[in-house]
Design a protein around this motif. Structure first.
Motif, mmCIF file in Angstrom:
data_model
loop_
_atom_site.group_PDB
_atom_site.id
_atom_site.type_symbol
_atom_site.label_atom_id
_atom_site.label_comp_id
_atom_site.label_asym_id
_atom_site.label_seq_id
_atom_site.Cartn_x
_atom_site.Cartn_y
_atom_site.Cartn_z
ATOM 1 N N ILE A 171 -22.869 -5.904 -1.333
ATOM 2 C CA ILE A 171 -21.978 -6.674 -0.464
ATOM 3 C C ILE A 171 -21.327 -7.735 -1.335
ATOM 4 C CG2 ILE A 171 -21.787 -8.142 1.580
ATOM 5 C CD1 ILE A 171 -24.482 -6.936 2.501
ATOM 6 N N GLY A 172 -20.012 -7.866 -1.220
ATOM 7 C CA GLY A 172 -19.347 -8.869 -2.044
ATOM 8 C C GLY A 172 -17.857 -8.896 -1.820
ATOM 9 N N LEU A 173 -17.188 -9.624 -2.693
ATOM 10 C CA LEU A 173 -15.749 -9.844 -2.579
ATOM 11 C C LEU A 173 -15.012 -8.977 -3.593
ATOM 12 C CD1 LEU A 173 -15.793 -13.744 -2.311
ATOM 13 C CD2 LEU A 173 -15.579 -12.106 -0.436
ATOM 14 N N VAL A 174 -13.930 -8.347 -3.139
ATOM 15 C CA VAL A 174 -13.062 -7.577 -4.031
ATOM 16 C C VAL A 174 -11.628 -8.053 -3.834
ATOM 17 C CG1 VAL A 174 -14.529 -5.533 -4.047
ATOM 18 C CG2 VAL A 174 -12.749 -5.741 -2.328
ATOM 19 N N THR A 175 -10.862 -7.946 -4.885
ATOM 20 C CA THR A 175 -9.462 -8.355 -4.846
ATOM 21 C C THR A 175 -8.599 -7.213 -4.334
ATOM 22 O OG1 THR A 175 -9.791 -9.876 -6.703
ATOM 23 C CG2 THR A 175 -7.526 -9.212 -6.209
ATOM 24 N N VAL A 176 -7.721 -7.513 -3.400
ATOM 25 C CA VAL A 176 -6.784 -6.528 -2.868
ATOM 26 C C VAL A 176 -5.436 -6.736 -3.542
ATOM 27 C CG1 VAL A 176 -5.611 -5.663 -0.810
ATOM 28 C CG2 VAL A 176 -7.984 -6.451 -0.659
ATOM 29 N N GLU A 177 -4.903 -5.669 -4.136
ATOM 30 C CA GLU A 177 -3.625 -5.746 -4.839
ATOM 31 C C GLU A 177 -2.619 -4.793 -4.209
ATOM 32 O OE1 GLU A 177 -4.263 -4.940 -8.944
ATOM 33 O OE2 GLU A 177 -5.405 -6.776 -9.307
ATOM 34 N N MET A 178 -1.355 -5.133 -4.372
ATOM 35 C CA MET A 178 -0.266 -4.302 -3.850
ATOM 36 C C MET A 178 0.791 -4.145 -4.932
ATOM 37 S SD MET A 178 2.038 -4.959 -0.436
ATOM 38 C CE MET A 178 3.336 -3.806 0.033
ATOM 39 N N GLU A 179 1.223 -2.909 -5.127
ATOM 40 C CA GLU A 179 2.250 -2.646 -6.133
ATOM 41 C C GLU A 179 3.629 -3.032 -5.594
ATOM 42 O OE1 GLU A 179 1.859 1.437 -7.137
ATOM 43 O OE2 GLU A 179 0.182 1.098 -8.530
ATOM 44 N N ILE A 180 4.402 -3.723 -6.418
ATOM 45 C CA ILE A 180 5.770 -4.128 -6.071
ATOM 46 C C ILE A 180 6.718 -3.346 -6.975
ATOM 47 C CG2 ILE A 180 7.363 -6.049 -5.755
ATOM 48 C CD1 ILE A 180 4.844 -6.237 -4.052
ATOM 49 N N PRO A 181 7.328 -2.259 -6.451
ATOM 50 C CA PRO A 181 8.183 -1.415 -7.316
ATOM 51 C C PRO A 181 9.318 -2.191 -7.967
ATOM 52 C CG PRO A 181 7.718 -0.329 -5.218
ATOM 53 C CD PRO A 181 7.229 -1.735 -5.093
ATOM 54 N N GLU A 182 9.875 -3.164 -7.245
ATOM 55 C CA GLU A 182 11.008 -3.916 -7.808
ATOM 56 C C GLU A 182 10.604 -4.712 -9.047
ATOM 57 O OE1 GLU A 182 11.591 -3.255 -3.452
ATOM 58 O OE2 GLU A 182 9.979 -4.006 -4.747
ATOM 59 N N LEU A 183 9.333 -5.121 -9.091
ATOM 60 C CA LEU A 183 8.853 -5.916 -10.217
ATOM 61 C C LEU A 183 8.156 -5.068 -11.269
ATOM 62 C CD1 LEU A 183 7.366 -8.974 -8.265
ATOM 63 C CD2 LEU A 183 9.651 -8.731 -9.254
ATOM 64 N N GLY A 184 7.773 -3.847 -10.892
ATOM 65 C CA GLY A 184 7.081 -2.986 -11.830
ATOM 66 C C GLY A 184 5.668 -3.433 -12.128
ATOM 67 N N LEU A 185 5.053 -4.116 -11.189
ATOM 68 C CA LEU A 185 3.681 -4.581 -11.380
ATOM 69 C C LEU A 185 3.015 -4.732 -10.022
ATOM 70 C CD1 LEU A 185 3.958 -7.783 -10.475
ATOM 71 C CD2 LEU A 185 4.801 -8.044 -12.792
ATOM 72 N N SER A 186 1.730 -5.024 -10.051
ATOM 73 C CA SER A 186 0.992 -5.247 -8.822
ATOM 74 C C SER A 186 0.589 -6.709 -8.741
ATOM 75 C CB SER A 186 -0.250 -4.345 -8.757
ATOM 76 O OG SER A 186 -1.128 -4.630 -9.831
ATOM 77 N N ILE A 187 0.525 -7.222 -7.526
ATOM 78 C CA ILE A 187 0.161 -8.615 -7.329
ATOM 79 C C ILE A 187 -1.082 -8.674 -6.446
ATOM 80 C CG2 ILE A 187 2.529 -9.436 -7.566
ATOM 81 C CD1 ILE A 187 2.610 -9.712 -4.504
ATOM 82 N N ALA A 188 -1.883 -9.703 -6.637
ATOM 83 C CA ALA A 188 -3.091 -9.892 -5.838
ATOM 84 C C ALA A 188 -2.719 -10.549 -4.519
ATOM 85 C CB ALA A 188 -4.099 -10.746 -6.598
ATOM 86 N N LEU A 189 -3.143 -9.932 -3.434
ATOM 87 C CA LEU A 189 -2.866 -10.467 -2.106
ATOM 88 C C LEU A 189 -3.974 -11.398 -1.618
ATOM 89 C CD1 LEU A 189 -1.605 -7.206 -0.345
ATOM 90 C CD2 LEU A 189 -0.249 -8.976 -1.479
ATOM 91 N N GLY A 190 -5.152 -11.240 -2.168
ATOM 92 C CA GLY A 190 -6.289 -12.053 -1.740
ATOM 93 C C GLY A 190 -7.578 -11.281 -1.910
ATOM 94 N N GLU A 191 -8.655 -11.824 -1.385
ATOM 95 C CA GLU A 191 -9.964 -11.199 -1.468
ATOM 96 C C GLU A 191 -10.473 -10.839 -0.082
ATOM 97 O OE1 GLU A 191 -12.179 -13.015 -5.395
ATOM 98 O OE2 GLU A 191 -12.321 -14.155 -3.517
#
Length: 363
Positions: free
Chosen positions: A223-243
């Motif tokens: 049980i624990g915390l994981v980071t949720v990321e989402m890919e942004i095609p316009e930026l060509g990278l993924s950003i962290a949305l939160g845990e």
């Protein structure tokens, strides 16, 4: 609607007012707040988030409050609200191996790298009412989460357990597309993650009592915390949305092999929003039972092996809706069956086939 109820709309409004008074409780008591529910009834809040398929602890707490503690009603409220939300995209798969664990145990390896972290659990408590809770007490300081590798990875290095599913195809979305059978494993896992905890627990228990081909060990429960990321095609990278907090369970199951596979261990998998280890363990057992066909095993007729039975009956909102609809007016249906019974009885009496005498008269 109960159109025949005296008072009509006024009666329904009065019922709503009565419900509001019951929800508030005795006015001399302090009103419970959302923060208290989310913070002190965390496991109930987590269950509502998990089975409601919406990670929002504040909304889950509000739903519990509105539902007067009825968790299935609260889950219904969360799912209904969820349907009103726009969808902007989807996140990339979370890396549970990078989970910051607040609890991590293994029943297969005593000295697992990283050690056993007991965490917040009832496992080692006495099942006795603690009357000290009636008085306020000191709160222990929190412990920082730790990151550690998956235990089953050590079995995988020696080829002793099946490889993790390599399927990279985009899974279906059970919240947007109705379930169709047969379902692939991704859809089955979605259904089990949203399923009623009690139903899945009963099915898992049945596999342990012989109704299924599973003999499982808990390879790891974390049980624990994981980071949720989402890919942004316009930026060509993924950003962290939160845990988000997750509970993950991998079970290790015996497998004697088949015509195409050598003897090895197989996996059962469970992943649930929030802290819900009983649900995650049960989910992993049922997941393994449902995999009998792809592993070349025999179908024994066990309920937990029957995909249609499990997936068609595991959702508590569907089950509640179908069960509770029978309390709504069925006047016409009942009258038709009443007339049918009367007609059958009349015809039987007319033909002299019905024995209406008392037992002592027949004697």
């Amino acid at each position: 609607m109960y159109v025949a109820v005296k008072g009509g709309e006024r009666a329904i409004d009065a019922a709503h007012d009565w419900l509001a008074r019951e929800r508030r409780g005795a006015p001399e008591l302090a009103e419970i707040g959302n923060d208290q529910i989310a913070g002190q009834l965390k496991l109930a809040t987590d269950r509502v988030m998990a089975e409601g398929s919406l990670y929002d602890r504040d909304l889950a707490a509000l739903a519990i409050r509105q539902a007067r503690g009825d968790l299935i009603e609260a889950i219904f409220l969360i799912r209904a609200y969820r349907t009103t939300l726009p969808r902007f995209g989807h996140s990339v798969p979370v890396e549970t191996a990078a989970m910051a664990c607040i609890r991590r145990i293994s029943a297969t390896f005593k000295d697992a790298p990283g050690g056993q972290i007991l965490g917040p659990t009832f496992d080692y408590t006495h099942r006795l009412i603690d009357f000290a809770l009636l008085a306020e007490g000191a709160v222990p300081p929190p412990r920082d989460p730790e990151t550690m590798p998956h235990v089953t990875g050590f079995l995988g290095r020696d080829g002793l357990i099946e490889a993790a599913d390599p399927d990279d195809t985009e899974p279906g979305d059970l919240t947007r597309t109705p379930l169709s059978l047969p379902a692939d494993r991704a859809l089955r896992l979605q259904a089990l993650a949203r399923a009623d905890e009690g139903f899945i627990l009963s099915l898992a228990y049945s596999t342990q009592r012989g109704y299924g081909r599973t003999h499982a060990f808990v390879g790891e429960l974390r049980i624990g915390l994981v980071t949720v990321e989402m890919e942004i095609p316009e930026l060509g990278l993924s950003i962290a949305l939160g845990e988000v907090e997750l509970t993950e369970c991998e079970t290790v199951n015996q497998f004697l092999g088949s015509k195409t596979e050598p003897a090895q261990f197989t996996r059962g998998y469970g992943l649930v929003l929030g802290q819900s280890e009983r649900k995650a363990i049960a989910m992993s057992l049922v997941d393994r039972a449902l995999r009998w066909k792809e592993l070349g095993e025999d179908f024994t007729g066990a309920p937990a092996q029957d995909e249609e039975f499990v997936l068609s009956h595991c959702d508590n909102i569907q089950a509640t809706g179908f069960l509770e609809h029978i309390k709504l007016p069925h006047y016409v249906d009942f009258q038709s069956e009443l007339e049918l019974i009367r007609r059958i009885r009349a015809e039987a009496l007319k033909q002299g086939t019905a024995d209406t005498t008392e037992p002592e008269d027949r004697a």
